[in-house]
Write a protein that holds these residues in place. Sequence first.
Motif, PDB file in Angstrom:
ATOM      1  N   SER A  45       0.736  -1.268  -0.092  1.00 40.06           N
ATOM      2  CA  SER A  45      -0.092  -0.118  -0.014  1.00 40.06           C
ATOM      3  C   SER A  45       0.873   1.337   0.189  1.00 40.06           C
ATOM      4  O   SER A  45       0.498   2.393  -0.693  1.00 40.06           O
ATOM      5  CB  SER A  45      -1.133   0.089   1.187  1.00 40.06           C
ATOM      6  N   THR A  46       1.990   0.886   0.628  1.00 40.74           N
ATOM      7  CA  THR A  46       2.999   2.329   0.584  1.00 40.74           C
ATOM      8  C   THR A  46       3.583   2.832  -0.880  1.00 40.74           C
ATOM      9  O   THR A  46       3.481   3.638  -1.593  1.00 40.74           O
ATOM     10  CB  THR A  46       4.116   2.177   1.610  1.00 40.74           C
ATOM     11  N   PHE A  47       3.807   1.439  -1.397  1.00 36.91           N
ATOM     12  CA  PHE A  47       4.164   1.381  -2.899  1.00 36.91           C
ATOM     13  C   PHE A  47       3.082   2.287  -3.968  1.00 36.91           C
ATOM     14  O   PHE A  47       3.277   3.094  -4.655  1.00 36.91           O
ATOM     15  CB  PHE A  47       4.504   0.193  -3.733  1.00 36.91           C
ATOM     16  N   ALA A  48       1.794   1.934  -3.511  1.00 41.11           N
ATOM     17  CA  ALA A  48       0.673   2.417  -4.183  1.00 41.11           C
ATOM     18  C   ALA A  48       0.505   3.889  -4.085  1.00 41.11           C
ATOM     19  O   ALA A  48       0.489   4.679  -5.042  1.00 41.11           O
ATOM     20  CB  ALA A  48      -0.645   1.504  -3.940  1.00 41.11           C
ATOM     21  N   SER A  49       0.479   4.248  -2.870  1.00 42.41           N
ATOM     22  CA  SER A  49       0.201   5.626  -2.646  1.00 42.41           C
ATOM     23  C   SER A  49       1.394   6.330  -3.066  1.00 42.41           C
ATOM     24  O   SER A  49       1.260   7.496  -3.595  1.00 42.41           O
ATOM     25  CB  SER A  49      -0.205   5.852  -1.311  1.00 42.41           C
ATOM     26  N   ALA A  50       2.392   5.886  -2.820  1.00 43.65           N
ATOM     27  CA  ALA A  50       3.794   6.623  -3.493  1.00 43.65           C
ATOM     28  C   ALA A  50       3.850   7.021  -4.789  1.00 43.65           C
ATOM     29  O   ALA A  50       3.932   7.857  -5.491  1.00 43.65           O
ATOM     30  CB  ALA A  50       5.080   6.003  -2.829  1.00 43.65           C
ATOM     31  N   PHE A  51       3.437   5.827  -5.745  1.00 43.52           N
ATOM     32  CA  PHE A  51       3.637   6.013  -7.107  1.00 43.52           C
ATOM     33  C   PHE A  51       2.470   6.790  -7.586  1.00 43.52           C
ATOM     34  O   PHE A  51       2.639   7.556  -8.551  1.00 43.52           O
ATOM     35  CB  PHE A  51       3.534   4.736  -7.649  1.00 43.52           C
ATOM     36  N   GLU A  52       1.280   6.669  -7.163  1.00 47.61           N
ATOM     37  CA  GLU A  52       0.189   7.461  -7.450  1.00 47.61           C
ATOM     38  C   GLU A  52       0.506   8.961  -7.151  1.00 47.61           C
ATOM     39  O   GLU A  52       0.128   9.866  -8.058  1.00 47.61           O
ATOM     40  CB  GLU A  52      -1.082   7.183  -6.653  1.00 47.61           C
ATOM     41  N   ARG A  53       0.973   9.150  -5.965  1.00 46.11           N
ATOM     42  CA  ARG A  53       1.444  10.644  -5.661  1.00 46.11           C
ATOM     43  C   ARG A  53       2.700  11.189  -6.436  1.00 46.11           C
ATOM     44  O   ARG A  53       2.493  12.331  -7.191  1.00 46.11           O
ATOM     45  CB  ARG A  53       1.817  10.409  -4.029  1.00 46.11           C
ATOM     46  N   LEU A  54       3.655  10.351  -6.869  1.00 49.06           N
ATOM     47  CA  LEU A  54       4.706  10.957  -7.226  1.00 49.06           C
ATOM     48  C   LEU A  54       4.330  11.269  -8.943  1.00 49.06           C
ATOM     49  O   LEU A  54       5.126  12.011  -9.636  1.00 49.06           O
ATOM     50  CB  LEU A  54       5.899   9.774  -7.212  1.00 49.06           C
ATOM     51  N   THR A  55       3.080  10.370  -9.477  1.00 50.27           N
ATOM     52  CA  THR A  55       3.086  10.555 -10.801  1.00 50.27           C
ATOM     53  C   THR A  55       1.714  11.598 -10.917  1.00 50.27           C
ATOM     54  O   THR A  55       1.195  11.392 -12.090  1.00 50.27           O
ATOM     55  CB  THR A  55       2.632   9.359 -11.469  1.00 50.27           C
ATOM     56  N   ASN A  56       1.518  12.073  -9.800  1.00 47.13           N
ATOM     57  CA  ASN A  56      -0.063  12.930  -9.992  1.00 47.13           C
ATOM     58  C   ASN A  56      -1.154  12.235 -10.419  1.00 47.13           C
ATOM     59  O   ASN A  56      -1.732  12.994 -11.003  1.00 47.13           O
ATOM     60  CB  ASN A  56       0.512  14.388 -10.594  1.00 47.13           C
TER      61      ASN A  56
END
Length: 322
Positions: A45-56
Motif C-alpha cells: 500500500s505504501t508503494f501504491a500511494s507513493a507511485f500515485e502521488r509521485l505521478t500526480n
Amino acid sequence: MTLTRRLALAAALAAPLATTPALAQTQITVQHALPANSHTGVGASTFASAFERLTNGRYKVVAQRNDNEREMIESVQIGTIDCTFTSTGPVGNFVPEVRIFDVPFLFRDATHARGVLDSEIGQQVLARFPARGLVGVIWIENGFRNMTNSRREIHNPADLRGLKIRTMENQVHMRAFTTLGALPTPMAFSELVPALQQGTVDGQENPISVIVANNLNQVQRYMTMTRHVYSPQVMICNPQTVGRLSQADRALFQQAAREAQAANRARVTADDDAGVEELRRRGMTVVTEVDTAAFQAALAPAFAEWERTLDAATLRRIRDWR
Ligand code: EAX
C-alpha cells in the motif's frame, strides 16, 4: 446570462478537465501474500500511494492479496498481474541465484541482511531476473524465521527429530530441515493453516511478523526463537510493465519502491520488538533460550553441500560483510 446558466456553463467546461486524469490513468496491479495489516500489506500500500502521488495520479495502483507465492510469480511472468511482493520461498525455482540468500544462519542480524541486500551483492542477484523473464525491483523483507509446532518445546535439534514441519517450496530450506532430523513438507502458504488444523504437519516456521498477522497462534502452541534463517522478500515485476514506463516514470517507480521498502522494514522491526509479548498474550508458549550453536553444528553437512552447489565466493563475501 443568468447565474444558473453561468454556473451550468462553468460546470460543463470544468467537467472534461476534471475527468482527464482519470481517463489517462494506467492501472498497475500488485499482489502480496499477507493481510493488508502486515509488513507485506504495508509495503504494497505504501508503494501504491507513493507511485500515485509521485505521478500526480497518472497511475492507479491496485494492491491485492494472494497467499500462493509461486502462483503470483507465474502471473507476473505471463503478465496477468504487474508486480508481486513475495518471500524468496519459491523464487529460487525461477531465478536459482536467489537461493544463496536462503541459507540458514547466513545473516547475523537485520542490519547485516539489509546492508548486503542493498549492496552490490543484492544488486547482482536482482540483475539475474531479466534472463528469467522477470524484473527484480528491490529487496524488502519478511524477517528472521522462528519455529512453531503443536507438540513440544524446542530447545535444540534433538527436539525437532521426527516432527513434520511445513517448509516453503524451497530446496535450501528443505535440505536444512532434513539435515536437522525433521520431516519437511513443502507447500504454499495458502495450504498452511488447513494443514496445521488437520494435523497433516506438526509445525511450521515463519517470522514473527507473519505469525502475528495470520494468527498462527490459533493453530500452534509452541514457538521457539530460533531465528534460523533470514527470509527476504523481493518486489518482482513484469518486464513489459516496466518497459512501458518512460525513463522519468521509471525513476519515480524506483523511488516508490524505496518508500515501500522503508515502510516494510520498519513494520518488521516493530513486529519483532513487540512479537514475543504479543504471542504470549495470545496464549503461546515462547521459548527464547535456544542452543543456536547446536543448530549450526547439526547443519554442518548441509553447509558443506551449499559450498559446492551455491556460489561459495559470494557466500564468503556475505559472511565477511561488515
Ligand atoms: O511471505 O510461505 C511463507 O511461509 C512466507 O513466509 C509467507 O507467505 C510470507
